[in-house]
Motif scaffolding. Sequence first.
Motif, PDB file in Angstrom:
ATOM      1  N   ASN A  64      -0.889  -4.832  -5.554  1.00 54.89           N
ATOM      2  CA  ASN A  64      -1.232  -3.462  -5.198  1.00 54.89           C
ATOM      3  C   ASN A  64      -2.439  -3.459  -4.265  1.00 54.89           C
ATOM      4  O   ASN A  64      -3.527  -3.874  -4.652  1.00 54.89           O
ATOM      5  CB  ASN A  64      -1.544  -2.689  -6.489  1.00 54.89           C
ATOM      6  CG  ASN A  64      -1.834  -1.223  -6.246  1.00 54.89           C
ATOM      7  OD1 ASN A  64      -1.815  -0.755  -5.110  1.00 54.89           O
ATOM      8  ND2 ASN A  64      -2.090  -0.492  -7.314  1.00 54.89           N
ATOM      9  N   ARG A  98       0.878  -1.157   0.000  1.00 58.18           N
ATOM     10  CA  ARG A  98       0.000   0.000   0.000  1.00 58.18           C
ATOM     11  C   ARG A  98       0.915   1.206   0.000  1.00 58.18           C
ATOM     12  O   ARG A  98       1.646   1.426   0.979  1.00 58.18           O
ATOM     13  CB  ARG A  98      -0.852   0.007   1.257  1.00 58.18           C
ATOM     14  CG  ARG A  98      -1.679   1.250   1.454  1.00 58.18           C
ATOM     15  CD  ARG A  98      -2.970   1.142   0.658  1.00 58.18           C
ATOM     16  NE  ARG A  98      -3.994   2.048   1.078  1.00 58.18           N
ATOM     17  CZ  ARG A  98      -5.285   1.732   1.139  1.00 58.18           C
ATOM     18  NH1 ARG A  98      -5.695   0.519   0.851  1.00 58.18           N
ATOM     19  NH2 ARG A  98      -6.188   2.615   1.486  1.00 58.18           N
ATOM     20  N   HIS A  99       0.885   1.963  -1.071  1.00 62.68           N
ATOM     21  CA  HIS A  99       1.803   3.089  -1.162  1.00 62.68           C
ATOM     22  C   HIS A  99       1.009   4.385  -1.178  1.00 62.68           C
ATOM     23  O   HIS A  99      -0.119   4.434  -1.619  1.00 62.68           O
ATOM     24  CB  HIS A  99       2.683   2.969  -2.407  1.00 62.68           C
ATOM     25  CG  HIS A  99       3.958   3.753  -2.288  1.00 62.68           C
ATOM     26  ND1 HIS A  99       4.093   5.026  -2.782  1.00 62.68           N
ATOM     27  CD2 HIS A  99       5.132   3.456  -1.691  1.00 62.68           C
ATOM     28  CE1 HIS A  99       5.322   5.467  -2.512  1.00 62.68           C
ATOM     29  NE2 HIS A  99       5.978   4.532  -1.839  1.00 62.68           N
ATOM     30  N   ASP A 152      -2.775   2.530  -4.167  1.00 64.43           N
ATOM     31  CA  ASP A 152      -1.646   3.469  -4.247  1.00 64.43           C
ATOM     32  C   ASP A 152      -2.132   4.867  -4.576  1.00 64.43           C
ATOM     33  O   ASP A 152      -2.582   5.160  -5.676  1.00 64.43           O
ATOM     34  CB  ASP A 152      -0.566   3.001  -5.237  1.00 64.43           C
ATOM     35  CG  ASP A 152      -1.052   2.763  -6.656  1.00 64.43           C
ATOM     36  OD1 ASP A 152      -2.280   2.664  -6.869  1.00 64.43           O
ATOM     37  OD2 ASP A 152      -0.202   2.669  -7.544  1.00 64.43           O
TER      38      ASP A 152
END
Lengths: 319, 319, 319
Positions: B143, B123-124, B146
């Motif tokens: 993902n 998790r960006h 993000d």
Amino acid sequence: MTMGSDNGLRPVNGEITRTHLRHVVESQQFTVPLLMELFDRSHEMERIVRRGGTLDYQNKIMATLFYEPSTRTRLCFESAMLRLGGRVISTEHARAFSSEMEDEQVEDSIRIIGGYSDVIVIRHNEEGGAKRAAQVSPVPVINAGDGNGGQHPTQALLDLYTIYRERSLEGLSIAFLGEMDKGRTARSLAYLLAKFDRVKIYFVSPPELQMRGDILDYLDRHGVRYEIEADASKVIGEADVVYQTRIRPDRVSDQPGLKRYRIDSSVLAKMKKNALILHPLPRTVELDKTVDGDPRARYFQQARNGLFVRMALLTMVLE
Amino acid sequence: MTMGSDNGLRPVNGEITRTHLRHVVESQQFTVPLLMELFDRSHEMERIVRRGGTLDYQNKIMATLFYEPSTRTRLCFESAMLRLGGRVISTEHARAFSSEMEDEQVEDSIRIIGGYSDVIVIRHNEEGGAKRAAQVSPVPVINAGDGNGGQHPTQALLDLYTIYRERSLEGLSIAFLGEMDKGRTARSLAYLLAKFDRVKIYFVSPPELQMRGDILDYLDRHGVRYEIEADASKVIGEADVVYQTRIRPDRVSDQPGLKRYRIDSSVLAKMKKNALILHPLPRTVELDKTVDGDPRARYFQQARNGLFVRMALLTMVLE
Amino acid sequence: MTMGSDNGLRPVNGEITRTHLRHVVESQQFTVPLLMELFDRSHEMERIVRRGGTLDYQNKIMATLFYEPSTRTRLCFESAMLRLGGRVISTEHARAFSSEMEDEQVEDSIRIIGGYSDVIVIRHNEEGGAKRAAQVSPVPVINAGDGNGGQHPTQALLDLYTIYRERSLEGLSIAFLGEMDKGRTARSLAYLLAKFDRVKIYFVSPPELQMRGDILDYLDRHGVRYEIEADASKVIGEADVVYQTRIRPDRVSDQPGLKRYRIDSSVLAKMKKNALILHPLPRTVELDKTVDGDPRARYFQQARNGLFVRMALLTMVLE
């Protein structure tokens, strides 16, 4: 299965377990038979851990949902689940981390996380949080502390187990030292002790921090003898168990008088030779490090007993 | 192994899986055959979990690398890996905790943590963060969201699976209620729905928050019918699926008008008798608690389906 | 068991292991025989991980007790324990989360958490914290870094293992580039290298950040040759290993001169053809990304070797 029921107790006891131990929300929900079943199981867990064994819970997942951190309690629960062979998903500090968790009603979080786990251990920042969780949860909920005025039932259970392992609970004499009015520990344990015969309790505290009327009324109704004391030295020699808790100095006017609630070598000299010294930890100045070497000190064993009692509780709610 | 390829589809499908599901970065990468394989597997996972079983992933480690917290998503992924029999290493809030993680380029962190794990769930906080991770990772990357304008493909996949379990995706009629312009959920799901025939979409939103041109152009190019609406009551009776999302009140000028995008008993009365009500959760006021008891409510099941879809995805990328 | 002891080394070695590897507190405690046993085991771990295997530690629990966060080190230890088949309980940031942990003496925390686990990996914010932990712990303690001036022995061990895997430690020529005075890495590795014959060390640093007298005296006493240099280009061609570390620009007066301590293509051209380039990571500007593609770069392998060395250490302390 086809065991005799000559005294009618075991099957009923079994029923109680299955009926009443869906959730662990408050210490009052534990009857004496349920306590005895819990302690039998805790003792069995002690034996399993000692021989490095494990149990058959590898397909079970425990979620620890801590809205505020309590590192030692969380690690104890997680160790308990792992020692059973189970698995853990965890959040250390849900409230600080996650706006989603803060915005969301605890009920919705529980319904969702109950879909990912087989049991939820919750620490909530508000009194009653665990009860609200239990009311909607699709899986068992265990209260690991809710609010300052709330409950912390597994602490009381491990305290009682620690005494039970070494002393008869009937006829027990116990002195609580420290803050009584806001001491969740002393309050919860008093509720449990009232279930046993001929218990005598000494509440030793500065007058302004003494035990509140609700507990005293409860003890009166249940015929439990107690004394209110302001000086530990007067009663310390009577107690089979000395249960020390913290006093926050800023809550007391007579600061020098605080030494009357501390345990050091002079207090040790007055205690019964086979007394047990308990403390929920962490400690500050009220329990001197020199006590650690005394053969009566049991607080580290007490902390470790938390592992066995929580393992036992998990087996009961996961049944 | 030596299976016939009479229609040429399965082997190709298998190839696609092995070729294209190294990483899960965005929902567009899923073709219809890949979606069908994912959903078949998800359904199988549902059966395995229901009977308390597990799979053979005990030597596989998933790292959850969350630069910003998302507790429910993280716990869902972790539960998914544990239900497969696998193991988890985790960081809840890499950015806040660790100056080392903040200073470091995500590429270096991924190369290092890829040496400690078999799959990374990231998790960006920046759009494109997951793609950058996938470009250098020695292991598969999934993902888990993000940035605000970025992707959250596993949410769209679990949404679609929830519909697929109960309705034909072909010919589906769906109404989205809420913020369309910045609603990651509605945008991602619209991309996936465009892959199926005869879908009809209603975007119901205050005019200033309506769906943006990029998605509408995409739908036009793929021949998907849609309508732009400002009042839920006008179209709610047409929808097989009502997908509710949040509206942040501070983004709307007509505050009293917000009630037109809420679901309550009067809106329920207008819906199809067998409609499905979805919501990505958490909710605020837009979805009344009285809806929870309605037999059409599926949002808790939807959250739980995340478990099965993520288990299935993990099996696919770990193959 | 009944193996011959023709040189007296193996049994003694074994004794040393069992006697001296109760705790891992500082790199100095490792003798050459102990290092060789560690490296043999590390190499065996590498083989086990490569073939996707595991070991028989399913009933062992490792606690990671990080008073300050160090995400990569923690994840590496946790992966190591899981790759052994073991289990993990963890706290990422004990000090920030938990007033109880902050108030409490580390000794009490260790005694309690030692009751819940079979080995404790501690990262403490104060120099000497790990030693204090080891003195009271009922289970083995591994130091994962304590304070800025303290130790980080497992980093030095994995550094040495990375060199050992590809070069003879005897007669090794190594150049350290970067901050020498406060560089925990260079200091700890220098201690270990001094145990091997004919080692030559180049300390390359701006004069104001050069290696301090305590280490230089130690090297003198152990007959280790070293040179103090201010310009990397003068010695870089002599080194079998180039160990790059960070320089914080605010600690240097001659900012433009900092480029003399960076590795880029012009420096690469001057290095030995079979040199090894190491870096503890994370990096900033001192190690250009173009170096990543150079066949001499080993820093990602070095990070990965941490997994094998920590697995090996865990097997040794859990014996």
